[in-house]
Design an enzyme around this catalytic site. Sequence first.
Site, PDB file in Angstrom:
ATOM      1  N   LEU A  46       0.874  -1.168   0.000  1.00  0.00           N
ATOM      2  CA  LEU A  46       0.000   0.000   0.000  1.00  0.00           C
ATOM      3  C   LEU A  46       0.909   1.214   0.000  1.00  0.00           C
ATOM      4  CD1 LEU A  46      -2.856  -0.556   2.625  1.00  0.00           C
ATOM      5  CD2 LEU A  46      -3.170   0.066   0.240  1.00  0.00           C
ATOM      6  N   ASP A  47       0.525   2.247  -0.719  1.00  0.00           N
ATOM      7  CA  ASP A  47       1.337   3.461  -0.757  1.00  0.00           C
ATOM      8  C   ASP A  47       1.473   4.067   0.637  1.00  0.00           C
ATOM      9  OD1 ASP A  47       1.670   3.377  -3.542  1.00  0.00           O
ATOM     10  OD2 ASP A  47      -0.278   4.328  -3.836  1.00  0.00           O
ATOM     11  N   TYR A  48       2.520   4.848   0.801  1.00  0.00           N
ATOM     12  CA  TYR A  48       2.824   5.535   2.059  1.00  0.00           C
ATOM     13  C   TYR A  48       1.628   6.333   2.568  1.00  0.00           C
ATOM     14  CZ  TYR A  48       5.485   8.767   5.108  1.00  0.00           C
ATOM     15  OH  TYR A  48       5.961   9.508   6.163  1.00  0.00           O
TER      16      TYR A  48
END
Length: 197
Positions: A46-48
């Site tokens: 998952l993106d930051y």
Amino acid sequence: MSALYLLHKPYRMLSQFTDRQRGEGERRATLAEVIGVPGIYPAGRLDYDSEGLLLLSGDGELIHRISDPRHKQPKTYRVQVEGIPDEAALAALRRGVELNDGPTRPAKLRRLDVPGLPERQPPVSAKRHPTTTWLELTITEGRNRQVRRMTAHVGHPTLRLVRVAIGPWRLDGLAPGQWRREALHAPRRSSPRRRRR
């Protein structure tokens, strides 16, 4: 028997156990701060700046089965977008949109009156974004920042993105930073039938 760990990844946390860019700017939070189980790795990422369900395991074959795009595990997201998408925008997302790396597959989509999620820290600014809409979007692909690019394509940038399900696994009951372990049993092999004499 394999173990699978379901983690609610908080906002602004890397989907990895170390920050490879450490020392090159601000310190970024990692998975090591919320789960201390040795020998496990994320199945996908998952993106930051995204939140929600992350699956982890020490079983490489299981990780591959979950994260390989060929297995088409549906992923469901609750997405807060800027503005109020009209029916044309929603229909485009359902049909699939043309991104710079090709058309997306059709998505399942519905509006949500209430997202059913804990408040994010820090929250989306109501002053900067006075009108927003919550959508629930299910896709079967896993391209880089795909949901964000899809909503931006139809004129409604994503302000908050939370993954709530991957295949049969759901985020239910986990607050940000919490996790639970599930034991997965291998399917039983059926024994050969005896021939009647």
